[in-house]
Design an enzyme around this catalytic site. Sequence first.
Site, PDB file in Angstrom:
ATOM      1  N   VAL A 165       0.810  -1.215   0.000  1.00 50.46           N
ATOM      2  CA  VAL A 165       0.000   0.000   0.000  1.00 50.46           C
ATOM      3  C   VAL A 165       0.848   1.272   0.000  1.00 50.46           C
ATOM      4  CG1 VAL A 165      -0.192   0.232   2.518  1.00 50.46           C
ATOM      5  CG2 VAL A 165      -2.059   1.029   1.050  1.00 50.46           C
ATOM      6  N   TYR A 166       2.124   1.188   0.356  1.00 43.87           N
ATOM      7  CA  TYR A 166       2.949   2.388   0.429  1.00 43.87           C
ATOM      8  C   TYR A 166       3.101   3.012  -0.953  1.00 43.87           C
ATOM      9  CZ  TYR A 166       4.410   0.701   5.084  1.00 43.87           C
ATOM     10  OH  TYR A 166       4.430   0.259   6.386  1.00 43.87           O
ATOM     11  N   ALA A 167       2.612   4.249  -1.073  1.00 41.44           N
ATOM     12  CA  ALA A 167       2.684   5.000  -2.333  1.00 41.44           C
ATOM     13  C   ALA A 167       2.097   4.187  -3.496  1.00 41.44           C
ATOM     14  CB  ALA A 167       4.115   5.427  -2.648  1.00 41.44           C
TER      15      ALA A 167
END
Length: 346
Positions: free
Chosen positions: A62-64
């Site tokens: 989900v990061y960036a």
Amino acid sequence: MKYRLLGRTGVWVSEIALGAMTFGGKEHPVYSTHGALGQDEVDRLVGAALDAGINFVDTADVYADGESEELLGRAIRQRRRDVVLATKLFAPVGSGPNDQGLSRLHVMRALEESLRRLGTDYIDLYQIHNWDHLTPLEETLSALDDAVRQGKVRYIGCSNLAAWQVSKALGISALHNQAGFVANQIHYSLLSRDAERDLVPMAEDSGVSLTVWQGLVGGFLTGKFDRGGVSTDQDSRRARNGFDFVPFSEETGFEVVDVLRTVAGRHKVSPARVALAWLLAQRGVTSVIIGARKMEQLQDNIAASDLLLTERDLAELDEVSRPPVAYPNWIQEGFAPARIPSGNRA
């Protein structure tokens, strides 16, 4: 750099781990405030971390919106064998109704996408990022066990689960002779010691590693903020975010920071280094994840591995940050001494 065992796996990981939440997201509405580092900056930070002995690197799909995994994958491509690579799944990664959660459908899909973005054919530690109240735990654990048996995942772990949830998962895995969680990634800091009530005793009893996120509470424990809310570093994540992701009492927070500064002054180091060293001195903790944006931050955080706090330091920090003992812990602790004959007590 010092190394500690990852649960009961026999795998050694650095007690300082590199977090990749600051990688990518320059145009992202949320992650642009977390770091938004580009490939060149990521390459430099990752290279410096590996050169300093860090071998444990953590990210999430989900990061960036997956860009973190892509940038990290390129940064470690030539040194993949040097890295115990961890990533996570659960949060939304698309607009579809099945682009999130821990169903078998999403676990398998998310795993393939993470492998593609990271440019690798296996993930060392694959972690569920949260609890899914809609999917039976048996389905999730079966899917993760299949991934291990297929060789796409070496070990599995979890993050942000309660102690009873981790224990339930371990019981299900043992019952079905499946791969079980070897690590639990938790929030723990001088301002958030809730983990000591149940998560730490559970981890010690079951042999599950604890890896810590947000040990500096978004930069608050760096000591760069005054009681008026003004930061000496306007480029810090907390100053740029404008909100607190981790809830805590600011009044207590500044009292803790005052003691951190005192201890840091005795050792001639930064308050941030002391806060991380305190975590490394706590029961059950295997590794503390750092999320640096700048090289000087990275170097200072890594140096926490070499900082040995004295009994006086630890006592002062414990006194200012100690939470009340929760039920039933206080009644169990109160009756425990009665089980030991008086002549056997230390």
